[in-house]
Scaffold this active site. Sequence first.
Site, PDB file in Angstrom:
ATOM      1  N   ARG A 288       9.282  -0.462  10.619  1.00  0.00           N
ATOM      2  CA  ARG A 288      10.344  -0.264   9.505  1.00  0.00           C
ATOM      3  C   ARG A 288      11.678   0.090  10.539  1.00  0.00           C
ATOM      4  NH1 ARG A 288       6.451  -1.431   7.004  1.00  0.00           N
ATOM      5  NH2 ARG A 288       5.862  -0.808   4.996  1.00  0.00           N
TER       6      ARG A 288
ATOM      7  N   GLU B 201      14.216   6.348   4.587  1.00  0.00           N
ATOM      8  CA  GLU B 201      14.191   5.027   5.114  1.00  0.00           C
ATOM      9  C   GLU B 201      15.502   4.221   4.862  1.00  0.00           C
ATOM     10  OE1 GLU B 201      10.496   2.507   4.257  1.00  0.00           O
ATOM     11  OE2 GLU B 201      11.951   1.463   3.059  1.00  0.00           O
TER      12      GLU B 201
ATOM     13  N   SER C 128      10.678   2.978  -1.407  1.00  0.00           N
ATOM     14  CA  SER C 128      10.228   4.390  -0.495  1.00  0.00           C
ATOM     15  C   SER C 128      11.518   5.065  -0.177  1.00  0.00           C
ATOM     16  CB  SER C 128       9.234   4.107   0.455  1.00  0.00           C
ATOM     17  OG  SER C 128       8.278   3.308   0.264  1.00  0.00           O
TER      18      SER C 128
HETATM   19  P1  FAD Z   1      20.885  -3.554   1.699  1.00  0.00           P
HETATM   20  O1  FAD Z   1      20.245  -2.626   1.113  1.00  0.00           O
HETATM   21  O2  FAD Z   1      21.879  -4.533   1.050  1.00  0.00           O
HETATM   22  O3  FAD Z   1      21.128  -3.366   3.226  1.00  0.00           O
HETATM   23  C1  FAD Z   1      20.320  -2.389   4.012  1.00  0.00           C
HETATM   24  C2  FAD Z   1      20.907  -2.528   5.345  1.00  0.00           C
HETATM   25  O4  FAD Z   1      20.875  -3.650   5.995  1.00  0.00           O
HETATM   26  C3  FAD Z   1      22.400  -1.928   5.461  1.00  0.00           C
HETATM   27  O5  FAD Z   1      22.192  -1.216   6.645  1.00  0.00           O
HETATM   28  C4  FAD Z   1      22.979  -3.269   5.610  1.00  0.00           C
HETATM   29  O6  FAD Z   1      24.374  -3.036   6.305  1.00  0.00           O
HETATM   30  C5  FAD Z   1      22.020  -3.980   6.441  1.00  0.00           C
HETATM   31  N1  FAD Z   1      22.222  -5.315   5.987  1.00  0.00           N
HETATM   32  C6  FAD Z   1      22.178  -6.098   4.937  1.00  0.00           C
HETATM   33  N2  FAD Z   1      22.255  -7.388   5.207  1.00  0.00           N
HETATM   34  C7  FAD Z   1      22.688  -7.545   6.533  1.00  0.00           C
HETATM   35  C8  FAD Z   1      23.123  -8.656   7.190  1.00  0.00           C
HETATM   36  N3  FAD Z   1      23.168 -10.053   6.761  1.00  0.00           N
HETATM   37  N4  FAD Z   1      23.523  -8.427   8.711  1.00  0.00           N
HETATM   38  C9  FAD Z   1      23.516  -7.122   9.086  1.00  0.00           C
HETATM   39  N5  FAD Z   1      23.194  -6.304   8.380  1.00  0.00           N
HETATM   40  C10 FAD Z   1      22.675  -6.489   7.165  1.00  0.00           C
HETATM   41  N6  FAD Z   1      11.144  -2.471   2.061  1.00  0.00           N
HETATM   42  C11 FAD Z   1      10.008  -2.853   2.666  1.00  0.00           C
HETATM   43  O7  FAD Z   1      10.122  -2.811   4.199  1.00  0.00           O
HETATM   44  N7  FAD Z   1       8.749  -3.269   2.306  1.00  0.00           N
HETATM   45  C12 FAD Z   1       8.651  -2.918   0.963  1.00  0.00           C
HETATM   46  O8  FAD Z   1       7.518  -3.091   0.385  1.00  0.00           O
HETATM   47  C13 FAD Z   1       9.746  -2.721  -0.026  1.00  0.00           C
HETATM   48  N8  FAD Z   1       9.592  -2.415  -1.653  1.00  0.00           N
HETATM   49  C14 FAD Z   1      10.759  -1.967  -2.019  1.00  0.00           C
HETATM   50  C15 FAD Z   1      10.745  -1.890  -3.338  1.00  0.00           C
HETATM   51  C16 FAD Z   1      11.712  -1.557  -4.183  1.00  0.00           C
HETATM   52  C17 FAD Z   1      11.321  -1.631  -5.688  1.00  0.00           C
HETATM   53  C18 FAD Z   1      12.876  -1.449  -3.608  1.00  0.00           C
HETATM   54  C19 FAD Z   1      13.940  -1.074  -4.349  1.00  0.00           C
HETATM   55  C20 FAD Z   1      13.155  -1.592  -2.359  1.00  0.00           C
HETATM   56  C21 FAD Z   1      11.934  -1.891  -1.711  1.00  0.00           C
HETATM   57  N9  FAD Z   1      12.180  -2.176  -0.060  1.00  0.00           N
HETATM   58  C22 FAD Z   1      10.854  -2.367   0.818  1.00  0.00           C
HETATM   59  C23 FAD Z   1      13.304  -1.935   0.649  1.00  0.00           C
HETATM   60  C24 FAD Z   1      14.193  -2.956   0.696  1.00  0.00           C
HETATM   61  O9  FAD Z   1      13.794  -4.096  -0.399  1.00  0.00           O
HETATM   62  C25 FAD Z   1      14.229  -3.900   1.857  1.00  0.00           C
HETATM   63  O10 FAD Z   1      14.611  -3.029   2.971  1.00  0.00           O
HETATM   64  C26 FAD Z   1      15.215  -5.044   1.795  1.00  0.00           C
HETATM   65  O11 FAD Z   1      15.046  -5.766   3.050  1.00  0.00           O
HETATM   66  C27 FAD Z   1      16.541  -4.471   1.608  1.00  0.00           C
HETATM   67  O12 FAD Z   1      17.555  -5.783   1.437  1.00  0.00           O
HETATM   68  P2  FAD Z   1      19.023  -5.583   0.789  1.00  0.00           P
HETATM   69  O13 FAD Z   1      19.423  -7.233   1.016  1.00  0.00           O
HETATM   70  O14 FAD Z   1      19.069  -5.144  -0.432  1.00  0.00           O
HETATM   71  O15 FAD Z   1      19.593  -4.822   1.873  1.00  0.00           O
HETATM   72  P1  NAP Z   2      -0.350   2.884  -0.870  1.00  0.00           P
HETATM   73  O1  NAP Z   2      -1.390   1.586  -1.203  1.00  0.00           O
HETATM   74  O2  NAP Z   2      -0.406   3.752  -2.144  1.00  0.00           O
HETATM   75  O3  NAP Z   2      -0.683   3.478   0.501  1.00  0.00           O
HETATM   76  C1  NAP Z   2      -0.131   4.646   0.815  1.00  0.00           C
HETATM   77  C2  NAP Z   2       0.512   4.457   2.189  1.00  0.00           C
HETATM   78  O4  NAP Z   2      -0.584   4.304   3.144  1.00  0.00           O
HETATM   79  C3  NAP Z   2       1.189   3.279   2.232  1.00  0.00           C
HETATM   80  O5  NAP Z   2       2.568   3.864   2.840  1.00  0.00           O
HETATM   81  C4  NAP Z   2       0.676   2.623   3.618  1.00  0.00           C
HETATM   82  O6  NAP Z   2       1.578   2.469   4.687  1.00  0.00           O
HETATM   83  C5  NAP Z   2      -0.467   3.324   4.108  1.00  0.00           C
HETATM   84  N1  NAP Z   2      -1.911   2.554   3.868  1.00  0.00           N
HETATM   85  C6  NAP Z   2      -2.714   2.117   2.802  1.00  0.00           C
HETATM   86  N2  NAP Z   2      -3.695   1.673   3.450  1.00  0.00           N
HETATM   87  C7  NAP Z   2      -3.477   1.352   4.876  1.00  0.00           C
HETATM   88  C8  NAP Z   2      -4.248   0.669   5.737  1.00  0.00           C
HETATM   89  N3  NAP Z   2      -5.282  -0.077   5.620  1.00  0.00           N
HETATM   90  N4  NAP Z   2      -3.615   0.672   6.887  1.00  0.00           N
HETATM   91  C9  NAP Z   2      -2.539   1.477   7.207  1.00  0.00           C
HETATM   92  N5  NAP Z   2      -1.661   1.910   6.501  1.00  0.00           N
HETATM   93  C10 NAP Z   2      -2.210   1.742   5.256  1.00  0.00           C
HETATM   94  O7  NAP Z   2       1.115   2.231  -0.848  1.00  0.00           O
HETATM   95  P2  NAP Z   2       2.219   1.755  -1.907  1.00  0.00           P
HETATM   96  O8  NAP Z   2       3.276   2.809  -1.828  1.00  0.00           O
HETATM   97  O9  NAP Z   2       1.494   1.430  -3.173  1.00  0.00           O
HETATM   98  O10 NAP Z   2       2.880   0.512  -1.116  1.00  0.00           O
HETATM   99  C11 NAP Z   2       2.102  -0.613  -0.992  1.00  0.00           C
HETATM  100  C12 NAP Z   2       2.758  -1.336   0.139  1.00  0.00           C
HETATM  101  O11 NAP Z   2       4.075  -1.768  -0.103  1.00  0.00           O
HETATM  102  C13 NAP Z   2       2.759  -0.549   1.437  1.00  0.00           C
HETATM  103  O12 NAP Z   2       2.676  -1.455   2.551  1.00  0.00           O
HETATM  104  C14 NAP Z   2       4.373   0.005   1.508  1.00  0.00           C
HETATM  105  O13 NAP Z   2       4.879   0.151   2.871  1.00  0.00           O
HETATM  106  C15 NAP Z   2       5.066  -1.250   0.778  1.00  0.00           C
HETATM  107  N6  NAP Z   2       6.069  -0.593  -0.179  1.00  0.00           N
HETATM  108  C16 NAP Z   2       7.252  -0.184   0.585  1.00  0.00           C
HETATM  109  C17 NAP Z   2       8.501  -0.023   0.209  1.00  0.00           C
HETATM  110  C18 NAP Z   2       9.515   0.570   0.751  1.00  0.00           C
HETATM  111  O14 NAP Z   2      10.539   0.576   0.052  1.00  0.00           O
HETATM  112  N7  NAP Z   2       9.672   0.214   2.165  1.00  0.00           N
HETATM  113  C19 NAP Z   2       8.204   0.285  -1.657  1.00  0.00           C
HETATM  114  C20 NAP Z   2       7.129   0.020  -1.994  1.00  0.00           C
HETATM  115  C21 NAP Z   2       6.045  -0.504  -1.304  1.00  0.00           C
HETATM  116  P3  NAP Z   2       2.524   1.428   5.231  1.00  0.00           P
HETATM  117  O15 NAP Z   2       3.749   1.727   4.035  1.00  0.00           O
HETATM  118  O16 NAP Z   2       2.699   1.441   6.483  1.00  0.00           O
HETATM  119  O17 NAP Z   2       1.882   0.050   4.476  1.00  0.00           O
END
Ligand code: FAD
Ligand code: NAP
Length: 340
Positions: free
Chosen positions: A165, A335, A239
């Site tokens: 991340r 995050e 998250s």
């Molecule tokens: P923004 O919120 O608009 O920006 C985020 C950051 O990126 C800011 O600092 C911004 O300045 C910068 N940025 C945006 N665009 C550019 C650009 N073109 N050039 C330079 N900088 C830029 N993330 C995960 O990794 N895994 C997930 O599974 C995941 N699940 C999510 C689920 C939900 C319900 C939500 C709400 C979020 C989730 N996220 C997840 C987080 C998010 O979706 C990601 O980080 C996504 O990439 C953000 O995109 P955005 O365009 O909305 O970015």
């Molecule tokens: P989950 O399945 O309840 O698992 C909880 C956590 O355990 C996750 O954060 C995941 O880490 C870790 N995990 C589970 N199994 C794993 C494995 N086999 N190896 C390594 N790590 C493991 O998680 P959840 O909240 O429902 O999310 C599911 C997936 O979607 C995850 O990958 C999560 O990162 C992603 N997600 C991200 C966001 C965001 O905003 N960043 C939001 C929603 C969902 P990891 O997070 O490193 O995978």
Amino acid sequence: MTDYRRDVNLQAHNTLAVPARARYFAEADDIPSVRAALEFARAQALPLLILGGGSNIVLGDDFPGLVLQVGLLGRELIAEDDHYYYLRVAAGENWVQLVDYCLQRGYWGLENLSLIPGSVGAAPIQNIGAYGVELCELFWELEAVAVDSGEQVRFDRQACEFGYRDSVFKGRLRDRYLITSVTLKLHREPQLNLSYPALREALADQPAEQLTPAQVSRAVCAIRRSKLPDPAVVPNVGSFFKNPLVTVEQYQSLQEDWPDLVAFPVDDRRVKLAAAWLIDRAGWRGYREGPVAVHHSQALVLTNEGHGSGAMVLALAAKIADSIWQKYRVQLEFEPRVYP
Ligand code: FAD
Ligand code: NAP
């Protein structure tokens, strides 16, 4: 000619629905407009917020500078070889739509990253990841414009310094580049990744060799919909905290006190703790404080159903992080990026 609107409400531009305001707001849908907007901010020494879908930011207050929405659109297959398609995608494209587009054309690899909100340009910023796959595995290169000079620069995978991340754009090069396009290297033959237990379980009734990428994508979408609030209905940024990485020694010591601690090995030295488990066990799941709350089925997600201020969300997040530190001596990191 770019329109620089003044005093704009950002509530519809961030998925937490925080009603903060921008001093200036503009949208750039081509590279000359990007350069002009960067020059506009530079000339007046305005702070800059580069905005995609607003799904990973927290507006702690009004933004005293220019919020620049990246509206660059377009997808182009720029090369192919025996094993891969190289697809260049403009930064303003929507990630969810891109995953569907690739599935329809047989460009494989993005299945596990289905239903992640936001723009393509933001995906490398935190090296988006889910269900055992990270963007960096499908990443070829990106193009960006330098914020201070307007110069166009390419970054290959190594130059992006991707981590968990994380990327160079969250660290050393934070706020220095506006990403204009991302080129993905996608598989011609399906390469399914079923390493994630929840995904394997969801697909357990089918022999692995008969599964298709579309089935994997559908399973990911179904799991996500069953656990995560839809930001269009319940404002959230996914998250709120990163899963903390601790040393093996620290993990062993924690495990003595908490034998059912959920954790995953990262390498020989580090272990990833499930932040959701720490927060849940500290009693926060379902906790509400006025308009903001800890989601009832996923303790990593903070919600803002009452459209409270970013300060309210951050106050709750700080309380949670503090309690995790007091209870486990583990430091939780936010995050999403906090502005201003
Ligand atoms: P923004 O919120 O608009 O920006 C985020 C950051 O990126 C800011 O600092 C911004 O300045 C910068 N940025 C945006 N665009 C550019 C650009 N073109 N050039 C330079 N900088 C830029 N993330 C995960 O990794 N895994 C997930 O599974 C995941 N699940 C999510 C689920 C939900 C319900 C939500 C709400 C979020 C989730 N996220 C997840 C987080 C998010 O979706 C990601 O980080 C996504 O990439 C953000 O995109 P955005 O365009 O909305 O970015
Ligand atoms: P989950 O399945 O309840 O698992 C909880 C956590 O355990 C996750 O954060 C995941 O880490 C870790 N995990 C589970 N199994 C794993 C494995 N086999 N190896 C390594 N790590 C493991 O998680 P959840 O909240 O429902 O999310 C599911 C997936 O979607 C995850 O990958 C999560 O990162 C992603 N997600 C991200 C966001 C965001 O905003 N960043 C939001 C929603 C969902 P990891 O997070 O490193 O995978």
